[in-house]
Design an enzyme around this catalytic site. Structure first.
Site, PDB file in Angstrom:
ATOM      1  N   SER A   1     -33.978 -67.596   8.156  1.00  0.00           N
ATOM      2  CA  SER A   1     -34.913 -68.710   7.988  1.00  0.00           C
ATOM      3  C   SER A   1     -35.612 -68.979   9.319  1.00  0.00           C
ATOM      4  O   SER A   1     -34.967 -68.982  10.372  1.00  0.00           O
ATOM      5  CB  SER A   1     -34.162 -69.968   7.555  1.00  0.00           C
ATOM      6  OG  SER A   1     -35.028 -71.084   7.604  1.00  0.00           O
TER       7      SER A   1
ATOM      8  N   TYR B   1     -27.148 -75.623   7.711  1.00  0.00           N
ATOM      9  CA  TYR B   1     -27.923 -74.514   7.143  1.00  0.00           C
ATOM     10  C   TYR B   1     -28.493 -73.642   8.261  1.00  0.00           C
ATOM     11  O   TYR B   1     -28.367 -72.417   8.237  1.00  0.00           O
ATOM     12  CB  TYR B   1     -29.045 -75.083   6.274  1.00  0.00           C
ATOM     13  CG  TYR B   1     -30.019 -74.050   5.751  1.00  0.00           C
ATOM     14  CD1 TYR B   1     -29.672 -73.203   4.701  1.00  0.00           C
ATOM     15  CD2 TYR B   1     -31.300 -73.912   6.298  1.00  0.00           C
ATOM     16  CE1 TYR B   1     -30.568 -72.252   4.211  1.00  0.00           C
ATOM     17  CE2 TYR B   1     -32.201 -72.969   5.820  1.00  0.00           C
ATOM     18  CZ  TYR B   1     -31.836 -72.146   4.776  1.00  0.00           C
ATOM     19  OH  TYR B   1     -32.734 -71.203   4.299  1.00  0.00           O
TER      20      TYR B   1
HETATM   21  N1  LIG Z   1     -37.890 -70.793  -0.076  1.00  0.00           N
HETATM   22  C1  LIG Z   1     -37.980 -71.038   1.212  1.00  0.00           C
HETATM   23  O1  LIG Z   1     -38.899 -71.760   1.630  1.00  0.00           O
HETATM   24  C2  LIG Z   1     -37.013 -70.424   2.191  1.00  0.00           C
HETATM   25  C3  LIG Z   1     -37.203 -70.706   3.558  1.00  0.00           C
HETATM   26  C4  LIG Z   1     -36.335 -70.146   4.495  1.00  0.00           C
HETATM   27  C5  LIG Z   1     -35.327 -69.295   4.070  1.00  0.00           C
HETATM   28  N2  LIG Z   1     -35.156 -69.040   2.731  1.00  0.00           N
HETATM   29  C6  LIG Z   1     -34.065 -68.119   2.360  1.00  0.00           C
HETATM   30  O2  LIG Z   1     -34.561 -67.158   1.445  1.00  0.00           O
HETATM   31  C7  LIG Z   1     -33.517 -66.734   0.562  1.00  0.00           C
HETATM   32  C8  LIG Z   1     -33.975 -66.921  -0.866  1.00  0.00           C
HETATM   33  O3  LIG Z   1     -34.231 -68.301  -1.044  1.00  0.00           O
HETATM   34  P1  LIG Z   1     -34.997 -68.913  -2.304  1.00  0.00           P
HETATM   35  O4  LIG Z   1     -35.946 -69.906  -1.759  1.00  0.00           O
HETATM   36  O5  LIG Z   1     -35.447 -67.850  -3.206  1.00  0.00           O
HETATM   37  O6  LIG Z   1     -33.773 -69.735  -2.925  1.00  0.00           O
HETATM   38  P2  LIG Z   1     -33.363 -70.103  -4.419  1.00  0.00           P
HETATM   39  O7  LIG Z   1     -34.587 -70.222  -5.252  1.00  0.00           O
HETATM   40  O8  LIG Z   1     -32.455 -71.270  -4.312  1.00  0.00           O
HETATM   41  O9  LIG Z   1     -32.538 -68.823  -4.859  1.00  0.00           O
HETATM   42  C9  LIG Z   1     -31.323 -68.549  -4.191  1.00  0.00           C
HETATM   43  C10 LIG Z   1     -30.756 -67.266  -4.754  1.00  0.00           C
HETATM   44  O10 LIG Z   1     -29.498 -67.022  -4.100  1.00  0.00           O
HETATM   45  C11 LIG Z   1     -28.547 -66.797  -5.128  1.00  0.00           C
HETATM   46  N3  LIG Z   1     -27.178 -67.089  -4.728  1.00  0.00           N
HETATM   47  C12 LIG Z   1     -26.655 -68.266  -4.284  1.00  0.00           C
HETATM   48  N4  LIG Z   1     -25.342 -68.129  -4.083  1.00  0.00           N
HETATM   49  C13 LIG Z   1     -25.018 -66.843  -4.380  1.00  0.00           C
HETATM   50  C14 LIG Z   1     -23.825 -66.089  -4.384  1.00  0.00           C
HETATM   51  N5  LIG Z   1     -22.645 -66.627  -4.043  1.00  0.00           N
HETATM   52  N6  LIG Z   1     -23.883 -64.762  -4.731  1.00  0.00           N
HETATM   53  C15 LIG Z   1     -25.063 -64.197  -5.098  1.00  0.00           C
HETATM   54  N7  LIG Z   1     -26.213 -64.883  -5.162  1.00  0.00           N
HETATM   55  C16 LIG Z   1     -26.194 -66.181  -4.803  1.00  0.00           C
HETATM   56  C17 LIG Z   1     -29.005 -67.684  -6.276  1.00  0.00           C
HETATM   57  O11 LIG Z   1     -28.343 -67.297  -7.465  1.00  0.00           O
HETATM   58  P3  LIG Z   1     -28.134 -68.299  -8.744  1.00  0.00           P
HETATM   59  O12 LIG Z   1     -29.409 -68.212  -9.538  1.00  0.00           O
HETATM   60  O13 LIG Z   1     -26.945 -67.738  -9.432  1.00  0.00           O
HETATM   61  O14 LIG Z   1     -27.894 -69.665  -8.184  1.00  0.00           O
HETATM   62  C18 LIG Z   1     -30.496 -67.369  -6.246  1.00  0.00           C
HETATM   63  O15 LIG Z   1     -30.762 -66.120  -6.831  1.00  0.00           O
HETATM   64  C19 LIG Z   1     -32.301 -67.599   0.916  1.00  0.00           C
HETATM   65  O16 LIG Z   1     -31.436 -66.864   1.760  1.00  0.00           O
HETATM   66  C20 LIG Z   1     -32.910 -68.781   1.645  1.00  0.00           C
HETATM   67  O17 LIG Z   1     -31.995 -69.387   2.528  1.00  0.00           O
HETATM   68  C21 LIG Z   1     -35.970 -69.595   1.793  1.00  0.00           C
END
Ligand SMILES: NC(=O)c1ccc[n+]([C@@H]2O[C@H](COP(=O)([O-])OP(=O)(O)OC[C@H]3O[C@@H](n4cnc5c(N)ncnc54)[C@H](OP(=O)(O)O)[C@@H]3O)[C@@H](O)[C@H]2O)c1
Length: 270
Positions: free
Chosen positions: A133, A146
């Site tokens: 992130s 986080y």
């Molecule tokens: N969106 C942003 O603005 C942003 C910014 C900075 C960093 N990120 C990072 O980008 C990545 C993706 O984020 P996102 O925004 O797409 O988040 P999201 O919409 O909340 O999706 C998170 C994903 O991680 C999966 N997950 C959570 N716990 C898990 C586990 N124990 N084993 C396997 N899968 C698991 C969830 O699965 P379920 O569907 O089963 O819950 C979901 O597929 C993350 O690492 C997040 O920290 C995102």
């Protein structure tokens, strides 16, 4: 590297992971889209139908070692699965919340890397792509747990890059800024810190700051295309943004003092 061979993506049920799985299949990879509940990805093979590569869905929970299996011929691992928690000050964040975030965001990714490295080594190399992130580049209050988990994953990747370069394995880190997903939408709320008198005003300012990025949100498909570019580019740096705000933050982090960075990106602290 060329867009061919097997790529495994964690957390591909939704959000950035889902977009990466589809993007890599369309680019030519044979994608294993992994997730805790495979039913959430039932539509993915159809969506990737006319892809140059292929896509299949498998169950993988990064907190359950029995579900972590790397396919033969693995060339790309994308550690995308991640979680966050309540927005609390360090003083009040339960240590259990740190454990939960570290279990997924750090230990879970270490598990998949440990499983992937021997398979990639046998195959002559590959790319390990860790999604951290950009929030850990600037002193964002109330996000310490986080940010700490993402910084820890960043450090693991940095050491790993030096350890496996001689095996033909390249490590890249993707540091997203605001990308349009459930996680980002869920962050548009009054931080839980507001329930503590001493932090209530700060919580309001942090929420105001969060609203300030509304016009800088990047679609997940655009972020995924940037992730693919970093995976394919043999000369990509370790740290990469996948959206304009992350690019801006990364540039400033490379050229600014800690204090200047905080003032530029966390103006609500003034
Ligand atoms: N969106 C942003 O603005 C942003 C910014 C900075 C960093 N990120 C990072 O980008 C990545 C993706 O984020 P996102 O925004 O797409 O988040 P999201 O919409 O909340 O999706 C998170 C994903 O991680 C999966 N997950 C959570 N716990 C898990 C586990 N124990 N084993 C396997 N899968 C698991 C969830 O699965 P379920 O569907 O089963 O819950 C979901 O597929 C993350 O690492 C997040 O920290 C995102």
């Amino acid at each position: 590297m060329r867009a061919q061979g097997v790529a495994l993506v964690t957390g591909a049920s939704r959000g950035i992971g889902r977009a990466i799985a589809l993007d890599l299949a369309r680019a030519g990879f044979d994608v294993v889209a992994t997730m805790r509940d495979p039913a959430a990805g039932a539509d993915l093979p159809g969506l990737a139908g006319d892809a140059t590569g292929s896509l299949r869905v498998e169950r993988l929970d990064v907190t359950d070692p029995d579900t972590i299996r790397m396919p033969d011929g693995l060339r790309v691992l994308v550690n995308n699965a991640g979680t966050e928690g309540e927005y609390l000050p360090v003083e009040h964040q339960p240590v259990e919340a740190y454990r939960e975030m570290f279990e997924v965001n750090v230990i879970g990714c270490v598990r998949t890397m440990q499983a992937a490295i021997p398979v990639m080594r046998v195959g002559g190399g590959g790319v390990i792509c860790n999604v951290t992130s950009s929030s850990y580049l600037a002193a964002q209050p109330l996000y310490a747990a986080y940010r700490a988990s993402k910084a820890a994953l960043g450090a693991v990747g940095e050491s790993l890059r030096a350890e496996v370069a001689g095996m033909g394995i390249r490590v890249v880190e993707i540091m997203p800024g605001p990308v349009d997903t459930d996680m980002l939408r869920g962050s548009d709320r009054m931080p839980e810190a507001a329930r503590f008198l001493e932090y209530a005003a700060l919580a309001q300012r942090v929420w105001d700051g969060r609203k300030g990025v509304e016009d800088q949100i990047t679609p997940a498909a655009d972020a995924a295309a940037r992730v693919r570019q970093a995976i394919l580019d043999d000369d990509a740096p370790l740290r990469n943004g996948c959206d304009p705000l992350a690019d801006q933050l990364l540039d400033a982090w490379r050229t600014s003092s800690d204090e200047a960075l905080m003032r530029q990106f966390i103006p609500e602290l003034d």
